[in-house]
Design a protein around this motif. Sequence first.
Motif, PDB file in Angstrom:
ATOM      1  N   ASN A   5      -6.071   7.992  -2.098  1.00 19.52           N
ATOM      2  CA  ASN A   5      -5.769   6.592  -2.404  1.00 19.52           C
ATOM      3  C   ASN A   5      -6.481   6.119  -3.671  1.00 19.52           C
ATOM      4  OD1 ASN A   5      -5.718   5.521   1.083  1.00 19.52           O
ATOM      5  ND2 ASN A   5      -4.170   6.525  -0.136  1.00 19.52           N
ATOM      6  N   SER A   6      -7.631   6.700  -3.966  1.00 17.59           N
ATOM      7  CA  SER A   6      -8.428   6.256  -5.116  1.00 17.59           C
ATOM      8  C   SER A   6      -7.934   6.830  -6.443  1.00 17.59           C
ATOM      9  CB  SER A   6      -9.893   6.656  -4.917  1.00 17.59           C
ATOM     10  OG  SER A   6     -10.043   8.077  -5.006  1.00 17.59           O
ATOM     11  N   LYS A  23       5.268  -1.452 -12.305  1.00 16.03           N
ATOM     12  CA  LYS A  23       3.925  -1.909 -12.675  1.00 16.03           C
ATOM     13  C   LYS A  23       4.052  -3.305 -13.269  1.00 16.03           C
ATOM     14  CE  LYS A  23       0.765   0.822 -14.101  1.00 16.03           C
ATOM     15  NZ  LYS A  23      -0.121   1.722 -14.895  1.00 16.03           N
ATOM     16  N   VAL A  24       3.116  -4.164 -12.947  1.00 12.26           N
ATOM     17  CA  VAL A  24       3.075  -5.500 -13.550  1.00 12.26           C
ATOM     18  C   VAL A  24       2.925  -5.348 -15.058  1.00 12.26           C
ATOM     19  CG1 VAL A  24       1.842  -7.696 -13.626  1.00 12.26           C
ATOM     20  CG2 VAL A  24       2.080  -6.478 -11.453  1.00 12.26           C
ATOM     21  N   CYS A  25       3.643  -6.164 -15.846  1.00 13.36           N
ATOM     22  CA  CYS A  25       3.660  -5.916 -17.306  1.00 13.36           C
ATOM     23  C   CYS A  25       3.470  -7.160 -18.165  1.00 13.36           C
ATOM     24  CB  CYS A  25       4.939  -5.177 -17.702  1.00 13.36           C
ATOM     25  SG  CYS A  25       6.428  -6.165 -17.563  1.00 13.36           S
ATOM     26  N   TYR A  26       2.623  -8.093 -17.710  1.00 14.69           N
ATOM     27  CA  TYR A  26       2.168  -9.108 -18.668  1.00 14.69           C
ATOM     28  C   TYR A  26       1.453  -8.386 -19.815  1.00 14.69           C
ATOM     29  CZ  TYR A  26       2.974 -12.751 -15.152  1.00 14.69           C
ATOM     30  OH  TYR A  26       3.544 -13.603 -14.241  1.00 14.69           O
ATOM     31  N   SER A  27       0.755  -7.337 -19.447  1.00 11.81           N
ATOM     32  CA  SER A  27       0.074  -6.482 -20.411  1.00 11.81           C
ATOM     33  C   SER A  27       0.546  -5.055 -20.209  1.00 11.81           C
ATOM     34  CB  SER A  27      -1.443  -6.565 -20.220  1.00 11.81           C
ATOM     35  OG  SER A  27      -2.121  -5.701 -21.112  1.00 11.81           O
ATOM     36  N   MET A  28       0.556  -4.274 -21.288  1.00 16.39           N
ATOM     37  CA  MET A  28       0.958  -2.869 -21.211  1.00 16.39           C
ATOM     38  C   MET A  28       0.179  -2.076 -22.247  1.00 16.39           C
ATOM     39  SD  MET A  28       4.753  -3.133 -23.001  1.00 16.39           S
ATOM     40  CE  MET A  28       5.173  -4.687 -22.220  1.00 16.39           C
ATOM     41  N   HIS A  36      -2.156   2.741  -5.867  1.00 17.08           N
ATOM     42  CA  HIS A  36      -2.161   2.755  -4.403  1.00 17.08           C
ATOM     43  C   HIS A  36      -1.906   1.352  -3.856  1.00 17.08           C
ATOM     44  CE1 HIS A  36      -3.306   3.143  -0.259  1.00 17.08           C
ATOM     45  NE2 HIS A  36      -4.434   2.456  -0.428  1.00 17.08           N
ATOM     46  N   ILE A  37      -2.561   0.353  -4.466  1.00 17.63           N
ATOM     47  CA  ILE A  37      -2.348  -1.037  -4.054  1.00 17.63           C
ATOM     48  C   ILE A  37      -1.568  -1.749  -5.156  1.00 17.63           C
ATOM     49  CG2 ILE A  37      -3.414  -3.206  -3.363  1.00 17.63           C
ATOM     50  CD1 ILE A  37      -5.862  -1.650  -2.487  1.00 17.63           C
ATOM     51  N   TYR A  75       0.835  -1.190   0.000  1.00 16.14           N
ATOM     52  CA  TYR A  75       0.000   0.000   0.000  1.00 16.14           C
ATOM     53  C   TYR A  75       0.878   1.252   0.000  1.00 16.14           C
ATOM     54  CZ  TYR A  75      -3.920  -3.060   1.121  1.00 16.14           C
ATOM     55  OH  TYR A  75      -4.878  -4.036   1.082  1.00 16.14           O
ATOM     56  N   SER A  76       0.445   2.245  -0.742  1.00 13.01           N
ATOM     57  CA  SER A  76       1.208   3.488  -0.816  1.00 13.01           C
ATOM     58  C   SER A  76       0.868   4.413   0.343  1.00 13.01           C
ATOM     59  CB  SER A  76       0.912   4.206  -2.137  1.00 13.01           C
ATOM     60  OG  SER A  76      -0.414   4.710  -2.148  1.00 13.01           O
ATOM     61  N   ALA A  77       1.738   5.390   0.564  1.00  9.84           N
ATOM     62  CA  ALA A  77       1.480   6.473   1.518  1.00  9.84           C
ATOM     63  C   ALA A  77       1.256   7.742   0.708  1.00  9.84           C
ATOM     64  CB  ALA A  77       2.662   6.639   2.471  1.00  9.84           C
TER      65      ALA A  77
END
Length: 379
Positions: free
Chosen positions: A219-220, A307-312, A229-230, A194-196
């Motif tokens: 956060n949103s 960032k997860v990158c299976y897709s971009m 954020h998550i 989680y981010s701050a």
Amino acid sequence: MTNRQCFEALDRSLRDIVSEKQPRFQEIPFGGKVLVLGGDPKQILPVIENTTRAQIINASIFRSYLWKDIKRLYLNENIQLKKLDATTSEYNELNEFSEWILKIGNGTIQNKSSCTVDDNPDYDIVEIPDDLLIKQADNKIKALVDSTFPNFTLNYNNAEYLRDRAILSTTDEIVDEINDYMLSLLPGNEIEYYSADSISKCIDTCNDANILYPIEYLNSLSANNFPAHILKLKIGVPVMLPQNLNQSVGLCNGTRLIVTNLGHNVIEAVVITGTHIGEKVYIPRINLTTQGCRWPFVLSRRQFPIKVCYSMTINKSQGQTLSNAGVYLRKPVFTHGQLYVAVSQVKERKGLKILIENEDGTCGNKTTNIVYKEIFDVR
């Protein structure tokens, strides 16, 4: 994709620096220094939010006062599609595919069913060849994953396998949906980071900002090239850096890595693209701030810059080379060069699969192609 103002700022700086000792260089572009620029006007132009086509074109290097002093060298062979010892049939197939890609990029492709959108000559409807299409799919994301990542459960931790494959789409929302699906297929425990979030203490921020914009609202929020954020991760997942961190060790914007260990405050990963393939690196949480004027404040987020990158997104894929690319057009392309970039990332025709989703949820064979043809006049 670089805004011409960046080149012009560098030009003025070099002229000032070099002319301190040799005044004549004040009148010479870049202070007499030789710069090598690489680019393709068929690809995506500078990204500027909430602007018109004319403003986007005006921001490109082709509209800069520097362009008249640039010597143009043209590359006429698609090295990415070149195959050694190709048979006659393979050569003809590669040549036909290369010509089709060029027609997409130049906006000259002619199909019997082609027409313009709302009589706008820059918006063409292109019919995609049948062999490149995924035509039937109840679960469209699963169909794309099966096509682009065959035998995924056996190869999920294979660096070469992951480096050569990706699913491309037009928006971050669709990309995140695909990445979440892929993450669910990966074995192992999922960890959430989680981010701050806070509002940056800049002079333009009002005194009541913290009351007006609570933490739950911050956060949103999400933004382009900005971590969520998550952040959900597992060991073995491929990730991408959205910005430059440390160029000396290969941590640049667009670098892809595979997560090898997950700590509380640092993530261990191995580089799989660029000039430092195979090197182990450690990525900490850092403070990032949003750019632009989307909100009446500057959002500051402390999070891992990955960032997860299976897709971009198609924009983010520019410059990548893939053996298998799935293109998911749930929403059509929305700016110059996006379709061209999407179809030109693969090494061969059979490595490209396109799924076009119609408004009624069925799979289609026609999509939008946007080309600002006035860009080509400067060549």
